[in-house]
Design a protein around this motif. Structure first.
Motif, short mmCIF file in Angstrom:
data_model
loop_
_atom_site.label_atom_id
_atom_site.label_comp_id
_atom_site.label_asym_id
_atom_site.label_seq_id
_atom_site.Cartn_x
_atom_site.Cartn_y
_atom_site.Cartn_z
N THR A 265 42.41 30.81 45.81
CA THR A 265 41.89 31.43 47.03
C THR A 265 42.34 32.87 47.14
OG1 THR A 265 41.86 29.30 48.19
CG2 THR A 265 41.85 31.29 49.55
N GLN A 266 43.58 33.13 46.85
CA GLN A 266 44.11 34.49 46.91
C GLN A 266 43.53 35.35 45.80
OE1 GLN A 266 45.84 36.10 49.17
NE2 GLN A 266 45.73 37.96 47.93
N ASP B 207 45.16 26.81 46.20
CA ASP B 207 45.81 27.83 47.05
C ASP B 207 45.93 29.15 46.30
OD1 ASP B 207 46.08 26.02 49.11
OD2 ASP B 207 48.16 25.51 48.64
N LYS B 208 46.32 29.08 45.05
CA LYS B 208 46.47 30.27 44.22
C LYS B 208 45.10 30.94 43.99
CE LYS B 208 49.27 29.84 40.80
NZ LYS B 208 50.36 30.78 41.19
N THR C 160 40.04 37.15 46.32
CA THR C 160 40.00 38.38 47.11
C THR C 160 40.31 39.60 46.27
OG1 THR C 160 42.33 38.22 47.78
CG2 THR C 160 40.71 37.09 49.16
N GLU C 161 41.03 39.42 45.16
CA GLU C 161 41.44 40.53 44.31
C GLU C 161 40.50 40.77 43.14
OE1 GLU C 161 45.29 39.20 43.21
OE2 GLU C 161 46.15 39.42 45.23
#
Length: 308
Positions: free
Chosen positions: A123-124, A120-121, A127-128
């Motif tokens: 995945t975010q 979950d971490k 994007t960055e």
């Protein structure tokens, strides 16, 4: 930004001794401790290169907290997933003749909920990020297809990903076609299940891997530098002759420099020259995964690049 993934984080201890003798008490001359696991070496070098980097992976226990404190001292940003088990310690023994003997703990088990928290971490974080590096081994409890999963997640969002591992982790990982891999000769032989006896066979083997859909196949050659194969070109980069102090972390330094170069949009020739200069500069320091900028700059123009 560059994100480095280290699923099997460690405290790396380097012991300098006069001579390693089996069955005897060894007195350590000097000892250094650094945040370890291949990906944290990569993060440290990226930071020294002047690029923004975030380190992620698993940490746990008192050892994990100690690693975070060391990273804070080094000015490296981190965002780890937590485990209930203690983070491992690895030891590198360096003698007066330059020999390196490593003792690598396996890493305590990671549970499925802990893995889910990391995914979950991650995945975010994709994007960055502009480039993501995935390095090293994995702790117990994680399947060998994990790197293929991570590579696929990165590519699905159109980002670049470098995979630097070995064995089944690498075999499974290349099925997802990372942007770049960095095996050595032995690892290439294992991947393709065929011997490599000469230079032409090495190049042809690299081309086979590149044809699988891997944009950059980088074969590390130790003191002979590295071979890079792309769809349109083959280059051999070779460093000048030096007297190394500590070669541990040189491969991680090369990965870091490639990640930096990809972020900056370097040409393939400049990318290779920069990576070899940084990797070679790492061998001139006692600290694993570190280099002096002045050493790198001096070595940069001495790296030879040959188009094959």
């Amino acid at each position: 930004m560059i994100t480095t993934v280290t699923l099997n984080v460690a405290i790396d201890k380097s012991y300098v001794i006069d001579e390693l003798k089996k069955g005897e008490v060894m007195r350590v001359c000097t000892c250094s401790k650094t945040p370890g696991g291949k990906g944290l070496n990569v993060a440290r070098v990226i930071n020294l290169c002047g690029e923004e980097v975030v380190a992620t992976g698993f940490i746990g226990g008192y050892s994990g907290a100690y690693i975070e404190s060391l990273l804070q001292e080094q000015g490296i940003t981190y965002d780890f997933a937590r485990t209930t088990s203690e983070t491992r310690t690895c030891i590198n023994v360096l003698d007066s003749e330059g020999n390196s003997t490593e003792f690598l703990e396996p890493g305590e088990p990671v549970t499925q909920p802990e893995l889910n928290d990391f995914l979950d971490k991650f995945t975010q974080m994709i994007t960055e990020s502009d480039v993501i590096t995935i390095s090293g081994s994995v702790p117990k409890g994680i399947n060998t297809d994990i790197y293929a999963r991570l590579v696929s997640m990165v590519k699905a969002k159109g980002k670049k990903v470098i995979l630097d591992s070995s064995g089944d982790l690498l075999k499974e990982g290349i099925k997802a076609c990372p942007t770049m891999i960095k095996p050595n000769r032995d690892e290439v032989q294992a991947l393709l299940n065929c011997p490599i006896d000469n230079w032409d066979e090495l190049i042809n083997s690299a081309k086979k891997l590149q044809n699988m859909g891997i944009e950059y196949v980088v074969i590390s050659l130790g003191a002979d530098g590295a071979l890079v194969v792309t769809k349109d070109a083959v280059y051999h980069g070779k460093p000048p002759r030096i007297q190394p102090v500590n070669t541990v972390g040189s491969g991680d330094s090369m990965v870091a420099a490639f990640a930096v170069g990809l972020t900056r949009g370097y040409s393939i020739e400049k990318l290779l020259r920069y990576a070899i200069a940084v990797s070679t500069a790492n061998t001139l320091t006692m600290t694993t995964g570190s280099f002096k900028v002045e050493d790198m700059k001096e070595l940069y123009d001495q790296v030879s690049i040959i188009s094959l």
